[in-house]
Write a protein that holds these residues in place. Structure first.
Motif, PDB file in Angstrom:
ATOM      1  N   SER A 114       0.827  -1.216   0.000  1.00 54.51           N
ATOM      2  CA  SER A 114       0.000   0.000   0.000  1.00 54.51           C
ATOM      3  C   SER A 114       0.856   1.259   0.000  1.00 54.51           C
ATOM      4  O   SER A 114       0.483   2.280  -0.588  1.00 54.51           O
ATOM      5  CB  SER A 114      -0.940   0.002   1.209  1.00 54.51           C
ATOM      6  N   SER A 115       2.034   1.203   0.632  1.00 55.72           N
ATOM      7  CA  SER A 115       2.927   2.359   0.642  1.00 55.72           C
ATOM      8  C   SER A 115       3.440   2.665  -0.758  1.00 55.72           C
ATOM      9  O   SER A 115       3.595   3.829  -1.142  1.00 55.72           O
ATOM     10  CB  SER A 115       4.107   2.099   1.581  1.00 55.72           C
ATOM     11  N   VAL A 147      -0.824   5.415  -7.864  1.00 57.66           N
ATOM     12  CA  VAL A 147      -1.499   4.474  -8.760  1.00 57.66           C
ATOM     13  C   VAL A 147      -2.065   3.333  -7.946  1.00 57.66           C
ATOM     14  O   VAL A 147      -1.376   2.753  -7.107  1.00 57.66           O
ATOM     15  CB  VAL A 147      -0.521   3.913  -9.818  1.00 57.66           C
ATOM     16  N   GLY A 148      -3.322   2.999  -8.199  1.00 57.66           N
ATOM     17  CA  GLY A 148      -3.930   1.833  -7.577  1.00 57.66           C
ATOM     18  C   GLY A 148      -3.958   0.682  -8.558  1.00 57.66           C
ATOM     19  O   GLY A 148      -4.528   0.806  -9.655  1.00 57.66           O
ATOM     20  N   TYR A 149      -3.322  -0.432  -8.212  1.00 55.33           N
ATOM     21  CA  TYR A 149      -3.233  -1.560  -9.127  1.00 55.33           C
ATOM     22  C   TYR A 149      -4.327  -2.574  -8.846  1.00 55.33           C
ATOM     23  O   TYR A 149      -4.682  -2.841  -7.695  1.00 55.33           O
ATOM     24  CB  TYR A 149      -1.861  -2.227  -8.991  1.00 55.33           C
ATOM     25  N   ALA A 150      -4.858  -3.169  -9.920  1.00 52.34           N
ATOM     26  CA  ALA A 150      -5.924  -4.159  -9.780  1.00 52.34           C
ATOM     27  C   ALA A 150      -5.406  -5.388  -9.042  1.00 52.34           C
ATOM     28  O   ALA A 150      -4.261  -5.792  -9.197  1.00 52.34           O
ATOM     29  CB  ALA A 150      -6.442  -4.567 -11.161  1.00 52.34           C
ATOM     30  N   VAL A 201       4.625  -5.208  -9.136  1.00 50.67           N
ATOM     31  CA  VAL A 201       5.258  -4.176  -9.963  1.00 50.67           C
ATOM     32  C   VAL A 201       6.624  -3.791  -9.411  1.00 50.67           C
ATOM     33  O   VAL A 201       6.763  -3.504  -8.217  1.00 50.67           O
ATOM     34  CB  VAL A 201       4.353  -2.937 -10.045  1.00 50.67           C
ATOM     35  N   SER A 202       7.622  -3.766 -10.288  1.00 49.44           N
ATOM     36  CA  SER A 202       8.955  -3.325  -9.888  1.00 49.44           C
ATOM     37  C   SER A 202       9.041  -1.807  -9.985  1.00 49.44           C
ATOM     38  O   SER A 202       8.742  -1.225 -11.027  1.00 49.44           O
ATOM     39  CB  SER A 202      10.013  -3.949 -10.798  1.00 49.44           C
TER      40      SER A 202
END
Length: 402
Positions: free
Chosen positions: A47-48, A55-58, A160-161
């Motif tokens: 979340s950080s 950006v909020g990822y699915a 995600v990197s």
């Protein structure tokens, strides 16, 4: 993967299409083959990291990898075999018409005889073709894995990197891919008492697009000439299977304003017995720390795509297979030099459990669950940190080969 040489989808294609052989009096007839693999993926980012990037990822996604193979060969009156292999990306992959107009993944001709095999065109290098790494039951590991595949150069990674976390050029795996599918000449010698040798010459290995690498023949080679040699030993002793591989790639960046050399070292091995396979591999990428294509002149060699090429990494794993079932555990870690002026490192850690169940010939049910962590050299912030990410991923899918 039915021969020692079959270490990439390109050579799998060649193996699938052996029936496309014509006599010397006929034109080559192409046969069709390929695979379709689709995953339903659940992934949970830190979340950080989401707060820091804004950006909020699915949490649920669908990812795929599909290719269609075309290939065939002919045998000349003098005994030489000449063939062609072409692989078409067929959706669900990062390299599509929207991002790259060249959706032919690999395309090459080959000439084989008692002397060995020459491969000319767009194909992985000879060191890559002979490389051995950790086993994974679902074939979901290394640079092509849904969890392990991506880094700051892009990929199918579920976790995600962050952009500032540097790792291996070409993805989180030990296979040597600095040149990827750049046009090249590769020679693979006949196997002698389990030992196979391979070598490649790559006129231009450092471009970041198909055109720059010469993959579509639109640009003359200008940037980095490279050469590589590799070896694979594969044999069985009293029911124990042994595979050992090693290789070296050297690149000379020769374009104007470019003054760095580049080297890759790889080694790997596997032991198998009574359904169990244990294995692992190691890779080191190193660039001269000077200005140019692969250096920033300040003590940190950074590739043009943002990845640090002074990187060391390894993987290890164990697999058990019995009948239609296979399960495995694999672990990967890499460390890359940080920014100029400090001794800190970026770190990437990935581990996963995978399984496969064969329903019928060419139809497999797949599953993977694992953890990935991407740590920038700096200290992690309590909130809003765009340079660190970690999280779980769980996925299941189908793999069809034809």
């Amino acid at each position: 993967m039915k021969k020692v040489l079959i270490a990439s989808t390109a050579l799998v294609a060649a193996g699938l299409m052996t029936t496309g052989t014509a006599s010397a009096a006929e034109k080559i007839k192409l046969n069709l083959g390929g695979f379709s693999k689709w995953w339903v993926v659940g992934a949970w980012q830190d979340s950080s990291f989401e707060d820091g990037t804004g950006v909020g990822y699915a949490n649920v996604d669908v990812k795929g990898d599909n290719e269609v193979f075309f290939g065939g060969s002919t045998k000349l009156d003098n005994g030489l075999e000449i063939g062609v292999d072409i692989q078409l990306e067929a959706g669900g992959h990062t390299e599509t018409a929207a991002s790259n107009p060249d959706v032919i993944d690999e395309s090459y001709i080959w000439i084989a005889g008692g002397f060995g095999k020459f491969i000319i065109g767009s194909e992985n290098n000879g060191v890559y073709l002979l490389h051995v790494n950790a086993p994974d039951a679902a074939g979901n590991w290394g640079e092509g894995g849904v969890l392990a595949g991506g880094n700051s150069s892009g990929g199918a990674t579920a976790i995600v990197s962050p952009t500032n976390v540097r790792g291996f050029v070409g993805g989180n795996g030990t296979a040597p891919r600095i040149d990827n599918d750049a046009d090249k000449i590769t020679y693979v010698a006949p196997t002698f008492y389990g030992l196979t040798l391979g070598a490649s010459y790559i006129p231009n290995a450092s471009g970041t697009t198909s055109a720059q690498k010469g993959e579509d023949n639109s640009l003359q080679a200008t940037s980095m000439e490279a050469m590589g040699v590799g070896a694979l030993y594969a044999n069985t002793f009293g029911g124990v299977g042994v595979k050992l591989s090693t290789g070296f790639i050297w690149g000379d960046a020769n374009a104007a304003g470019v003054s760095s050399d580049f080297t890759q070292f790889v080694a790997g091995g596997q032991l198998s017995y009574a359904g169990f396979t244990v294995g692992g591999s190691w890779r080191k990428d190193k660039a001269d720390e000077k200005g140019g294509q692969y250096g920033n002149g300040g003590g940190s060699a950074v590739a043009t795509n943002g990845n640090l090429v002074n990187t060391t990494g390894w993987d290890a794993g164990i697999q058990y297979a019995s009948g239609p079932w296979a399960v495995s555990f694999a672990y990967f870690q890499s460390e890359s030099d940080g920014n100029a002026g400090n001794n800190l490192e970026d770190e990437i850690t990935i581990w996963q459990v995978s399984g496969k169940y064969n329903l019928s010939p060419g139809v497999d049910v797949l599953a993977t669950a694992g953890w990935a962590e991407f740590d920038d050299e700096g200290s992690k912030a309590a909130t809003g940190d765009a340079n660190h990410n970690e999280g779980w991923a769980v996925m299941t899918g189908l793999s069809l080969s034809f």
